[in-house]
Write an enzyme that holds these catalytic residues in place. Structure first.
Site, PDB file in Angstrom:
ATOM      1  N   ILE A 209       0.839  -1.202   0.000  1.00 49.60           N
ATOM      2  CA  ILE A 209       0.000   0.000   0.000  1.00 49.60           C
ATOM      3  C   ILE A 209       0.872   1.248   0.000  1.00 49.60           C
ATOM      4  O   ILE A 209       0.401   2.344   0.274  1.00 49.60           O
ATOM      5  CB  ILE A 209      -0.978   0.014   1.203  1.00 49.60           C
ATOM      6  CG1 ILE A 209      -0.217  -0.097   2.533  1.00 49.60           C
ATOM      7  CG2 ILE A 209      -1.987  -1.088   1.083  1.00 49.60           C
ATOM      8  CD1 ILE A 209      -1.117   0.021   3.773  1.00 49.60           C
TER       9      ILE A 209
ATOM     10  N   ARG B 136       1.692  -5.749  10.413  1.00 51.55           N
ATOM     11  CA  ARG B 136       2.033  -7.146  10.558  1.00 51.55           C
ATOM     12  C   ARG B 136       2.953  -7.713   9.496  1.00 51.55           C
ATOM     13  O   ARG B 136       3.521  -8.807   9.666  1.00 51.55           O
ATOM     14  CB  ARG B 136       0.736  -7.972  10.607  1.00 51.55           C
ATOM     15  CG  ARG B 136      -0.186  -7.794   9.390  1.00 51.55           C
ATOM     16  CD  ARG B 136      -1.497  -8.564   9.566  1.00 51.55           C
ATOM     17  NE  ARG B 136      -1.254  -9.974   9.718  1.00 51.55           N
ATOM     18  CZ  ARG B 136      -0.887 -10.769   8.720  1.00 51.55           C
ATOM     19  NH1 ARG B 136      -0.730 -10.294   7.519  1.00 51.55           N
ATOM     20  NH2 ARG B 136      -0.680 -12.045   8.943  1.00 51.55           N
TER      21      ARG B 136
ATOM     22  N   THR C 202       6.015  -6.996   7.761  1.00 49.59           N
ATOM     23  CA  THR C 202       7.458  -7.229   7.882  1.00 49.59           C
ATOM     24  C   THR C 202       7.742  -8.336   8.900  1.00 49.59           C
ATOM     25  O   THR C 202       8.613  -9.176   8.710  1.00 49.59           O
ATOM     26  CB  THR C 202       8.180  -5.932   8.302  1.00 49.59           C
ATOM     27  OG1 THR C 202       7.911  -4.938   7.315  1.00 49.59           O
ATOM     28  CG2 THR C 202       9.674  -6.139   8.407  1.00 49.59           C
TER      29      THR C 202
ATOM     30  N   LYS D 277      10.030  -5.763  14.172  1.00 45.20           N
ATOM     31  CA  LYS D 277       8.751  -5.347  14.766  1.00 45.20           C
ATOM     32  C   LYS D 277       8.045  -4.475  13.733  1.00 45.20           C
ATOM     33  O   LYS D 277       8.684  -4.008  12.780  1.00 45.20           O
ATOM     34  CB  LYS D 277       8.979  -4.530  16.034  1.00 45.20           C
ATOM     35  CG  LYS D 277       9.754  -5.259  17.131  1.00 45.20           C
ATOM     36  CD  LYS D 277      10.116  -4.304  18.255  1.00 45.20           C
ATOM     37  CE  LYS D 277      10.859  -5.056  19.373  1.00 45.20           C
ATOM     38  NZ  LYS D 277      11.276  -4.138  20.451  1.00 45.20           N
ATOM     39  N   GLY D 278       6.752  -4.221  13.941  1.00 40.14           N
ATOM     40  CA  GLY D 278       6.013  -3.400  12.987  1.00 40.14           C
ATOM     41  C   GLY D 278       5.791  -1.989  13.512  1.00 40.14           C
ATOM     42  O   GLY D 278       5.300  -1.808  14.623  1.00 40.14           O
TER      43      GLY D 278
ATOM     44  N   GLU E 273       1.854   1.607  11.608  1.00 41.86           N
ATOM     45  CA  GLU E 273       0.712   2.393  12.085  1.00 41.86           C
ATOM     46  C   GLU E 273       1.094   3.369  13.184  1.00 41.86           C
ATOM     47  O   GLU E 273       0.663   4.520  13.198  1.00 41.86           O
ATOM     48  CB  GLU E 273      -0.363   1.458  12.635  1.00 41.86           C
ATOM     49  CG  GLU E 273      -0.959   0.552  11.597  1.00 41.86           C
ATOM     50  CD  GLU E 273      -1.838  -0.464  12.276  1.00 41.86           C
ATOM     51  OE1 GLU E 273      -3.046  -0.233  12.341  1.00 41.86           O
ATOM     52  OE2 GLU E 273      -1.312  -1.478  12.762  1.00 41.86           O
TER      53      GLU E 273
ATOM     54  N   GLN F 127       3.961   1.145   1.677  1.00 35.86           N
ATOM     55  CA  GLN F 127       4.947   0.994   2.761  1.00 35.86           C
ATOM     56  C   GLN F 127       6.213   0.310   2.274  1.00 35.86           C
ATOM     57  O   GLN F 127       7.269   0.455   2.880  1.00 35.86           O
ATOM     58  CB  GLN F 127       4.316   0.236   3.933  1.00 35.86           C
ATOM     59  CG  GLN F 127       4.342  -1.293   3.860  1.00 35.86           C
ATOM     60  CD  GLN F 127       3.336  -1.907   2.915  1.00 35.86           C
ATOM     61  OE1 GLN F 127       2.948  -1.343   1.925  1.00 35.86           O
ATOM     62  NE2 GLN F 127       2.909  -3.106   3.219  1.00 35.86           N
ATOM     63  N   GLY F 128       6.105  -0.471   1.184  1.00 38.27           N
ATOM     64  CA  GLY F 128       7.306  -1.053   0.594  1.00 38.27           C
ATOM     65  C   GLY F 128       7.539  -2.508   0.918  1.00 38.27           C
ATOM     66  O   GLY F 128       8.686  -2.965   0.956  1.00 38.27           O
TER      67      GLY F 128
END
Lengths: 155, 432, 329
Positions: free
Chosen positions: C45, C88, C90, C286-287, C290, C47-48
């Protein structure tokens, strides 16, 4: 009722029959299949549909197609020489200035219009120039970095 | 650092983006493609008495008119409570009732304007606090509160909160509110569906979760998963706006009905008025704090304005309650989190879910606590910070904690000299 | 008068869906020339994730980025992913991709070991070649290996990976549960200038430090922080779908009346990354996708309080609320 329209698109002459109320954006996307200008707001508020008309950056969604008769229209499809992409495109790629990529073609064209007139802008001038382009992903940071990298190369 | 991992490698699809060659859903078109426009409810709440589409159907260039009776299973969504097209009544202004497919957008819009719907209007409920009262008109037949098991709120209970308040030197109370927000992603809702000769529907979708939407659509159409192929993967901004299915069901139904490719692109106005949004929150805090700044008890009543349908709201409330205490070790916790229905467009996921409002309320409250006990805002955060092995309010044990480390780095980056006793702290071990 | 202030906010955010039970599956197959197809159902979306997931596969298999083709564009070819949300991908899909790459790697090493007459443990993959660690001149290219496997043995070289945070049990009375795999942490310092005559708040600077566990691509992490900072600023100062909440009158219908920040609104954005690896990720990730939009609004509110002594408790901060707050003081 349709009217004949002739203009130069990315250096090539085009002729197309358009309705009086068709926007340049709709003609580009739906009739000429040039899809880099995006329809996002369709009210001239976001800049995702920006194109160059005789070198000026314009929101094509609120430009009537018939007003470009005889003019030069440029989209990102028309940037670069042969297989070589434009320095702005290269800088946007290297500096991670495009995240989702939806606003990117419009911002690149607005930046080109700025640099063509003012090859060595300050960071404030760049910030001002792209203030009509909404981007929800990047916070504009790396977009401005990318444009400044090209501007620095001009110095 | 690895050979590739940890490196500042440009985007995999960066050259596509900068040359404008990335194919977004709106860039897809097929020969003989039809365009969709929707009739949306002009009233906020009411019973649908009659839907007259006869004049719309007669409009030259119209290929199909879709109403609720054309939908095999007219109930879907993450809470399985939303109609694809409203049938008996509407719960918010802008709810879709009819969809028209025609040769172009103008024709479809012309037909939509000929649709006549008779409503018996009802009194809407906008204020979640009002909606919680027993005598308030119902937004939905099941009542205005979502049931979490046997009770209408998510409960989190840790320790003994009343005992904690008694031990506290200072009580700090405040009510916090956050607003309804739109994702404002640049690429709006758009979908193209095409019926293949073998009965498969291919859907060019902006979905952030196509496998979940494939399941939902299979339920709506009553077909197996292998008749639905979602194409996408590259989306013009999401931020949670594309976790709910907004257009793929309508285009698929119209592709089935007409046999032709069908595109629906929402206007920006529809995006603002009818898409899912981040719902508003009201968060009532009561904290018990010791003179030294340690928080010993926290009680919160949190209220989520869910809008008209369930969608991800119950999940959002759960997530909020699990983490509303923030990254602080608080021994006594009492949280009641409510999911309240109102006659607004549907609240659902947005970047941060229920934790965005929690982070706001929690961190403003921390400064208020600091002032109440006469401590520095940094100090209050350091001494309450979670560390490795600490538990959250749901008794989840934390690993690889880094709150203190981010504070130290941030202070450094801002040129702020923190006191030595704070700089000596770490997430790995606690001071004796 | 213009008054300046600073404020801080410290936050955390869970990685993956709260409650667990959100699987990510990945498949990798090797082409005849040793390049690979990475099949993942994760959506990019912006973010890559295509970049990050390709990096993980390339790292594990000793390949260059150009040798990885990411296929994430349809539900027929790609195995299941729960979706791109809840910060979620990565972490969760990253784990799945690493597992798939390791399964393929093991298959490659076993075939190469037979060819080089050694044991798989003596081998390594570098720059598209499998080499004996002690004598790197003894080697076979992945292209030759893939060709031999396909044409000589009729074999497909492939790897599968799957990760799920197990669904948590939940006690309804107390809410006790283990809802997420790991959490990321962050601190933001906001500096603002408040015009006490107009009530206008200008954000001069946002300094954010995010703990990402492990940065697979620092540039992409910074991109999330940059964008999140400005979205958080929008939440703090501008955005409101219901200006007359709880009513719906005068709801915005365009970008002309729903204001999001433009380039001139952002002030200076400084994004820094620290790494405290998670034990729940094969690479420690970690994500943060957001949460990068969560730390700014409270930091800005606290900075406004620091500047003028008015504590805003309902967002957004409008000039009207500032002026009323000053009058009530």
């Amino acid at each position: 009722m349709e009217y004949a329209l002739s203009f130069s698109l990315n250096g090539k002459p085009v002729q197309v029959a358009v309705k009086a109320n068709s926007s340049l954006l709709d003609v580009l996307r739906n009739q000429l299949f040039v899809t880099s200008p995006k329809k996002s707001c369709d009210t001239g508020d976001c800049g995702a549909c920006a194109v160059l008309i005789d070198g000026e950056a314009v929101n094509s969604c609120i430009t009537l197609a018939l007003t470009v008769e005889g003019k030069k229209v440029t989209t990102v499809e028309g940037l670069g020489e042969g297989n070589q992409i434009h320095p702005l495109q290269q800088a946007f790629h290297e500096h991670y200035a495009a995240q989702c990529g939806f606003c990117t073609p419009g911002v690149i064209l607005v930046a080109k219009a700025l640099l063509d007139k003012n090859p060595k802008p300050t960071r404030e001038e760049v910030t001002q120039a792209i203030s009509g382009n909404l981007c929800r992903c990047t916070g504009y940071v790396k977009i401005i970095d990318a444009i400044m990298a090209v501007a620095e190369a001009n110095k | 650092m690895g050979v590739v991992v940890g490196k500042r490698i440009p985007r995999y699809d960066g050259l596509q983006h900068v040359t404008g060659r990335t194919q977004f859903v709106d860039d897809v078109s097929y020969p003989n493609m039809l365009w969709v426009k929707a009739y949306r409810s002009p009233v906020v709440k009411g019973e649908i008495l009659n839907v007259d589409v006869s004049q719309a159907e007669k409009t030259p260039g119209v290929a199909a008119v879709l109403t609720a009776k054309d939908v095999p299973a007219n109930q879907y969504g993450f809470s399985n409570d939303q109609p694809v097209l409203a049938e008996k009544g509407v719960r918010f202004k802008g709810e879709a009732i009819v969809a028209v497919a025609a040769v172009d957008e103008d024709t479809a819009q012309e037909a939509v304007e000929k649709i006549r719907v008779d409503f018996k209007e009802e009194t809407p409920v906008f204020d979640p606090i009002e909606a919680m009262k027993p005598d308030t008109p119902r937004v939905r037949p099941e009542g205005n509160l979502w049931m979490f098991g046997e009770v209408p709120y998510r409960r989190i209970r840790l320790g003994d909160v009343e005992k904690g308040f008694k031990e506290a030197d200072v009580i700090v109370e405040e009510v916090y509110r956050t607003q309804n927000q739109d994702h404002a992603q640049l690429e709006g809702q758009v979908s193209v569906a095409r019926l293949e000769a073998n009965g498969v529907i291919t859907i060019n979708s902006v979905s952030q979760c196509p496998f979940l939407h494939q399941l939902q659509l299979a339920g709506i159409l009553k077909v197996p998963l292998n008749r639905l192929k979602f194409i996408g993967g590259t989306v013009g901004g999401g931020f949670g706006s594309k976790n709910d299915m907004h257009a793929d069901h309508i285009t698929s139904l119209l592709a089935l009905k007409t046999g032709k490719p069908v595109k629906w692109r929402w206007t920006r106005e529809e995006e603002f008025l009818a898409s899912t949004v981040q719902g508003a929150w009201i968060m009532e805090y009561k904290d018990g704090v010791k003179k030294d700044g340690r928080i010993v008890a926290r009680k919160i009543r949190a209220i989520r304005d869910a809008g008209a349908y369930g969608s991800l709201n119950p999940y959002v409330v759960d997530k909020h309650c699990f983490l509303v205490c923030g990254p602080y070790a608080i021994p006594n916790v009492w949280i009641d989190g409510y999911c309240v229905f109102t006659n607004k467009q549907v609240s659902s996921s947005m970047r941060g879910f229920g934790i965005t409002p929690a982070s706001f309320s929690n961190e403003v409250q921390m400064d208020k606590i600091a002032e109440a006990v006469g401590k520095d805002p940094w100090e209050i955060r350091f001494i309450n910070a979670v560390r490795d092995g600490d538990i959250t309010a749901t008794r989840k044990t934390l690993e690889s904690v880094a709150l203190i480390e981010t504070m130290k780095e941030a202070a450094k980056a801002a040129g702020i000299q923190l006191p030595d006793h704070l700089m000596a702290m770490s997430s790995e071990k606690k001071e004796v | 008068m213009k008054k300046r202030g600073k404020g801080i906010a410290s936050i955390f955010y869970p990685t993956g869906m709260s409650g667990g039970g959100d699987p990510s599956n990945a498949l990798i197959k090797m082409k005849l020339d040793g390049t690979i197809d990475l099949m993942v159902g994760s959506i990019d979306i912006g973010q890559g994730c295509k970049t990050v997931l390709a990096q993980l596969a390339a790292e594990e298999l000793g390949l260059a980025m150009e040798q990885v083709t990411v296929i994430n564009d349809n539900t027929d070819s790609c195995p299941m992913d729960t979706g791109t949300f809840a910060s979620r991908v990565t972490h969760s899909m990253g784990n799945a991709v690493v597992m798939a790459a390791r399964e393929l790697r093991q298959e490659i090493l076993e075939l190469a070991a037979a060819d080089l007459k050694t044991s798989p443990v003596n081998l390594t993959i570098e720059n598209g070649e499998v080499k004996i660690k002690q004598s790197p001149d003894k080697k076979i290219s992945l292209a030759d290996l893939a060709g031999k496997a396909t044409f000589g043995m009729g074999k497909i070289l492939a790897g599968r990976g799957g990760y799920v945070k197990a669904p948590t049990a939940k006690d309804e009375e107390t809410g006790a549960c283990n809802p997420f795999a790991t959490a990321a942490y962050a601190t933001t310092i906001a500096e603002v200038e408040v015009d006490t005559e107009t009530g206008q708040v200008e954000v001069l600077q946002l300094i954010s430090v995010y703990d990402v566990g492990k940065a697979i691509n620092p540039m992409l992490c910074e991109g999330q922080i940059d964008g999140g900072s400005v979205m958080g600023l929008g939440m703090a100062l501008m955005e409101n779908l219901n200006p007359y909440y709880p009513g719906i009158d005068f709801q915005p219908t365009s970008f002309a009346d729903y204001m999001i920040p433009v380039s001139k609104d952002t002030g200076k954005i400084i994004a820094k990354i620290i790494e405290r690896p998670s034990t729940t990720s094969l690479y420690g990730t970690k994500g943060i996708g957001e949460m990068t939009a969560n730390s700014e609004a409270p930091a800005i509110v606290n900075a406004v309080y620091n500047a003028i002594g008015v504590r805003i408790t309902d967002l957004p901060i409008t000039p009207e609320k500032i002026i009323r707050g000053l009058e009530e003081k």
